[in-house]
Design an enzyme around this catalytic site. Structure first.
Site, PDB file in Angstrom:
ATOM      1  N   ARG A  37       0.816  -1.205   0.000  1.00  0.00           N
ATOM      2  CA  ARG A  37       0.000   0.000   0.000  1.00  0.00           C
ATOM      3  C   ARG A  37       0.859   1.268   0.000  1.00  0.00           C
ATOM      4  O   ARG A  37       0.363   2.364   0.218  1.00  0.00           O
ATOM      5  CB  ARG A  37      -0.985  -0.012   1.165  1.00  0.00           C
ATOM      6  CG  ARG A  37      -2.242  -0.810   0.829  1.00  0.00           C
ATOM      7  CD  ARG A  37      -3.052  -1.152   2.051  1.00  0.00           C
ATOM      8  NE  ARG A  37      -2.381  -2.131   2.888  1.00  0.00           N
ATOM      9  CZ  ARG A  37      -2.301  -3.448   2.612  1.00  0.00           C
ATOM     10  NH1 ARG A  37      -2.860  -3.914   1.515  1.00  0.00           N
ATOM     11  NH2 ARG A  37      -1.682  -4.264   3.430  1.00  0.00           N
ATOM     12  N   HIS A  67       8.383  -6.390  -7.136  1.00  0.00           N
ATOM     13  CA  HIS A  67       7.058  -5.878  -7.531  1.00  0.00           C
ATOM     14  C   HIS A  67       6.810  -4.540  -6.850  1.00  0.00           C
ATOM     15  O   HIS A  67       6.967  -4.411  -5.645  1.00  0.00           O
ATOM     16  CB  HIS A  67       5.978  -6.902  -7.130  1.00  0.00           C
ATOM     17  CG  HIS A  67       4.643  -6.681  -7.784  1.00  0.00           C
ATOM     18  ND1 HIS A  67       3.974  -5.480  -7.729  1.00  0.00           N
ATOM     19  CD2 HIS A  67       3.856  -7.505  -8.523  1.00  0.00           C
ATOM     20  CE1 HIS A  67       2.829  -5.591  -8.399  1.00  0.00           C
ATOM     21  NE2 HIS A  67       2.737  -6.810  -8.897  1.00  0.00           N
ATOM     22  N   TYR A  70       1.066  -1.627  -5.079  1.00  0.00           N
ATOM     23  CA  TYR A  70      -0.164  -1.458  -5.877  1.00  0.00           C
ATOM     24  C   TYR A  70      -0.613  -0.007  -5.962  1.00  0.00           C
ATOM     25  O   TYR A  70      -1.275   0.383  -6.900  1.00  0.00           O
ATOM     26  CB  TYR A  70      -1.322  -2.264  -5.242  1.00  0.00           C
ATOM     27  CG  TYR A  70      -1.116  -3.746  -5.269  1.00  0.00           C
ATOM     28  CD1 TYR A  70      -0.595  -4.378  -6.384  1.00  0.00           C
ATOM     29  CD2 TYR A  70      -1.456  -4.527  -4.166  1.00  0.00           C
ATOM     30  CE1 TYR A  70      -0.416  -5.749  -6.410  1.00  0.00           C
ATOM     31  CE2 TYR A  70      -1.286  -5.893  -4.181  1.00  0.00           C
ATOM     32  CZ  TYR A  70      -0.767  -6.496  -5.302  1.00  0.00           C
ATOM     33  OH  TYR A  70      -0.593  -7.852  -5.312  1.00  0.00           O
ATOM     34  N   HIS A 107       2.327  -2.387 -12.148  1.00  0.00           N
ATOM     35  CA  HIS A 107       1.047  -2.251 -12.840  1.00  0.00           C
ATOM     36  C   HIS A 107       1.069  -0.898 -13.543  1.00  0.00           C
ATOM     37  O   HIS A 107       1.288   0.111 -12.870  1.00  0.00           O
ATOM     38  CB  HIS A 107      -0.113  -2.304 -11.846  1.00  0.00           C
ATOM     39  CG  HIS A 107      -0.213  -3.616 -11.114  1.00  0.00           C
ATOM     40  ND1 HIS A 107      -1.165  -3.858 -10.152  1.00  0.00           N
ATOM     41  CD2 HIS A 107       0.526  -4.753 -11.213  1.00  0.00           C
ATOM     42  CE1 HIS A 107      -1.008  -5.108  -9.707  1.00  0.00           C
ATOM     43  NE2 HIS A 107       0.015  -5.655 -10.319  1.00  0.00           N
ATOM     44  N   GLU A 142       3.160  -5.089 -16.298  1.00  0.00           N
ATOM     45  CA  GLU A 142       2.348  -6.293 -16.099  1.00  0.00           C
ATOM     46  C   GLU A 142       1.080  -6.212 -16.936  1.00  0.00           C
ATOM     47  O   GLU A 142       0.442  -5.163 -17.014  1.00  0.00           O
ATOM     48  CB  GLU A 142       2.007  -6.460 -14.606  1.00  0.00           C
ATOM     49  CG  GLU A 142       1.224  -7.730 -14.330  1.00  0.00           C
ATOM     50  CD  GLU A 142       1.157  -8.107 -12.853  1.00  0.00           C
ATOM     51  OE1 GLU A 142       1.865  -7.488 -12.031  1.00  0.00           O
ATOM     52  OE2 GLU A 142       0.388  -9.025 -12.539  1.00  0.00           O
ATOM     53  N   ASP A 176       0.741 -12.030 -16.744  1.00  0.00           N
ATOM     54  CA  ASP A 176       0.029 -12.663 -15.633  1.00  0.00           C
ATOM     55  C   ASP A 176      -1.102 -13.491 -16.237  1.00  0.00           C
ATOM     56  O   ASP A 176      -1.991 -12.952 -16.904  1.00  0.00           O
ATOM     57  CB  ASP A 176      -0.518 -11.576 -14.697  1.00  0.00           C
ATOM     58  CG  ASP A 176      -1.172 -12.148 -13.451  1.00  0.00           C
ATOM     59  OD1 ASP A 176      -2.045 -13.027 -13.579  1.00  0.00           O
ATOM     60  OD2 ASP A 176      -0.832 -11.690 -12.341  1.00  0.00           O
ATOM     61  N   HIS A 179      -4.614 -12.478 -15.229  1.00  0.00           N
ATOM     62  CA  HIS A 179      -4.989 -11.174 -15.788  1.00  0.00           C
ATOM     63  C   HIS A 179      -5.310 -11.251 -17.281  1.00  0.00           C
ATOM     64  O   HIS A 179      -6.320 -10.696 -17.718  1.00  0.00           O
ATOM     65  CB  HIS A 179      -3.877 -10.151 -15.561  1.00  0.00           C
ATOM     66  CG  HIS A 179      -3.613  -9.852 -14.119  1.00  0.00           C
ATOM     67  ND1 HIS A 179      -2.628  -8.993 -13.699  1.00  0.00           N
ATOM     68  CD2 HIS A 179      -4.202 -10.314 -12.992  1.00  0.00           C
ATOM     69  CE1 HIS A 179      -2.622  -8.936 -12.375  1.00  0.00           C
ATOM     70  NE2 HIS A 179      -3.570  -9.734 -11.921  1.00  0.00           N
ATOM     71  N   HIS A 211       3.627 -14.465 -14.466  1.00  0.00           N
ATOM     72  CA  HIS A 211       2.917 -14.696 -13.212  1.00  0.00           C
ATOM     73  C   HIS A 211       1.972 -15.861 -13.474  1.00  0.00           C
ATOM     74  O   HIS A 211       1.124 -15.768 -14.366  1.00  0.00           O
ATOM     75  CB  HIS A 211       2.108 -13.472 -12.789  1.00  0.00           C
ATOM     76  CG  HIS A 211       2.940 -12.395 -12.158  1.00  0.00           C
ATOM     77  ND1 HIS A 211       2.460 -11.126 -11.976  1.00  0.00           N
ATOM     78  CD2 HIS A 211       4.196 -12.427 -11.652  1.00  0.00           C
ATOM     79  CE1 HIS A 211       3.414 -10.400 -11.385  1.00  0.00           C
ATOM     80  NE2 HIS A 211       4.467 -11.168 -11.182  1.00  0.00           N
ATOM     81  N   ASP A 224      -9.928 -10.054 -12.034  1.00  0.00           N
ATOM     82  CA  ASP A 224      -8.652 -10.163 -11.324  1.00  0.00           C
ATOM     83  C   ASP A 224      -8.782 -10.779  -9.926  1.00  0.00           C
ATOM     84  O   ASP A 224      -8.493 -10.131  -8.931  1.00  0.00           O
ATOM     85  CB  ASP A 224      -7.960  -8.788 -11.237  1.00  0.00           C
ATOM     86  CG  ASP A 224      -6.552  -8.884 -10.649  1.00  0.00           C
ATOM     87  OD1 ASP A 224      -6.076 -10.019 -10.381  1.00  0.00           O
ATOM     88  OD2 ASP A 224      -5.933  -7.827 -10.469  1.00  0.00           O
ATOM     89  N   HIS A 226      -7.314 -14.165  -8.217  1.00  0.00           N
ATOM     90  CA  HIS A 226      -6.449 -15.329  -8.455  1.00  0.00           C
ATOM     91  C   HIS A 226      -7.001 -16.569  -7.766  1.00  0.00           C
ATOM     92  O   HIS A 226      -7.615 -16.475  -6.703  1.00  0.00           O
ATOM     93  CB  HIS A 226      -5.037 -15.070  -7.914  1.00  0.00           C
ATOM     94  CG  HIS A 226      -4.373 -13.860  -8.516  1.00  0.00           C
ATOM     95  ND1 HIS A 226      -3.073 -13.530  -8.275  1.00  0.00           N
ATOM     96  CD2 HIS A 226      -4.846 -12.899  -9.358  1.00  0.00           C
ATOM     97  CE1 HIS A 226      -2.762 -12.428  -8.939  1.00  0.00           C
ATOM     98  NE2 HIS A 226      -3.829 -12.022  -9.592  1.00  0.00           N
ATOM     99  N   GLU A 256       1.393 -16.444  -7.767  1.00  0.00           N
ATOM    100  CA  GLU A 256       0.757 -15.459  -6.869  1.00  0.00           C
ATOM    101  C   GLU A 256      -0.625 -15.998  -6.516  1.00  0.00           C
ATOM    102  O   GLU A 256      -1.615 -15.282  -6.545  1.00  0.00           O
ATOM    103  CB  GLU A 256       0.597 -14.119  -7.575  1.00  0.00           C
ATOM    104  CG  GLU A 256       1.859 -13.487  -8.076  1.00  0.00           C
ATOM    105  CD  GLU A 256       1.575 -12.227  -8.899  1.00  0.00           C
ATOM    106  OE1 GLU A 256       0.739 -12.302  -9.830  1.00  0.00           O
ATOM    107  OE2 GLU A 256       2.170 -11.197  -8.596  1.00  0.00           O
TER     108      GLU A 256
HETATM  109 ZN    ZN Z   1      -3.825  -9.942  -9.986  1.00  0.00          ZN
HETATM  110 FE    FE Z   2       0.423 -10.629 -11.213  1.00  0.00          FE
HETATM  111 FE    FE Z   3       0.921  -7.583 -10.016  1.00  0.00          FE
END
Ligand code: ZN
Ligand code: FE
Ligand code: FE
Length: 276
Positions: A37, A67, A70, A107, A142, A176, A179, A211, A224, A226, A256
């Site tokens: 975050r 990574h 987000y 992202h 991604e 991914d 995704h 991913h 989205d 997973h 993930e």
């Molecule tokens: Zn995702």
């Molecule tokens: Fe991913």
């Molecule tokens: Fe990601």
């Protein structure tokens, strides 16, 4: 042997994360550069980094994947959000040089109403500001599910970003599986065609990491969420086909999936069994 690993917590440092990866049979891993975050990054201790690099060397690790948080949105309509994102990106890329020649995935962002074109303009501008001449890191965009105003839901959008980046040899894509499936690409039914399209639009040489996630939702759902491998809408057969594909098999592959550490160890074992 595939290059397979999963997302792991960096909270106990670099050497610990390397040891944890080894313990579950991984030879690569992914970690957040900072709290997902946002917020400040942890202090880098040279001795700790050196211990990880040695462990990776001794155990034949492939490239690892950092990574971005987000919250890093380079194309928000809010100027302060974009500014914060640019500072985060620039700081992350400088810090990545402690782990030279690895991968940094982010992202592309959500344009929050600005429109795709303006959003892509901002992403390009930020990348060109933050990337620097002698950097050794490859920055990866991604592929996204297309939730809300997410950019990166199509190969065309990613290509537009890549076209604007000055340091072309330092930019690539992380695909991914959850995704792209949620974005509408039929990787379960015909992965080869999806890769063909990727090659035609972006160029297969730009694909640098995967991913590996199953999906809870149907193709084109833009959701989205997973799922564990084989327990979702993509399914085991598809994953076997995907990871052993000649263009994929040598890339770093990161799970993930919603798993604890034992679950990851099992999925890593499953992936490896596809190569026997
Ligand atoms: Zn995702
Ligand atoms: Fe991913
Ligand atoms: Fe990601």
């Amino acid at each position: 042997m595939p290059n397979i690993g999963c997302h792991l917590s960096i909270s106990n440092g670099f050497e610990t994360i390397g040891k944890q990866a080894l313990k579950i049979g991984a030879n690569t891993f992914q970690f957040f550069t900072r709290n997902p975050r946002g917020g400040s990054a942890r202090k880098i201790v040279q001795g700790d980094v050196d211990a990880l690099l040695k462990l990776m060397e001794e155990n034949g690790f492939s490239q690892i994947l950092a990574h971005a948080p987000y919250t890093m949105n380079l194309c928000s309509a809010k100027e302060e959000t974009r500014e914060f994102a640019l500072n985060t990106l620039a700081d992350d890329l400088r810090r990545m040089e402690f782990l030279p020649h690895n991968l940094y995935n982010f992202h592309p962002g959500s344009h929050t109403g600005l429109g795709v074109e303006k959003g892509i303009e901002y992403i390009i501008e930020a990348l060109n500001k933050a990337m620097f001449d002698d950097m050794t890191t490859t920055v990866l965009l991604e592929t996204m599910a297309g939730k809300g105003t997410e950019i990166g839901r199509s190969f065309e959008e990613l290509k537009m970003i890549i076209d604007g980046v000055e340091r072309k040899d330092k930019i690539g894509v992380c695909m991914d599986t959850c995704h792209v499936f949620d974005a509408g690409y039929d990787i379960a039914g015909d992965f080869e065609s999806v890769l063909g399209e990727f090659d035609k639009i972006i160029g297969i040489d730009k694909l640098k990491a995967m991913h590996i996630n199953d999906s809870m939702n149907s193709i084109g759902s833009h959701k989205d969420r997973h799922q564990k491998l084989g327990e979702g809408t993509i399914g085991s057969e598809a994953f076997k086909n995907i990871v052993t594909n000649k263009y994929i098999r040598n890339l770093p592959m990161l799970l993930e999936t919603p798993n604890d550490i034992d679950g990851y160890a099992m999925e890593i074992k499953t992936i490896k069994s596809y190569f026997n």
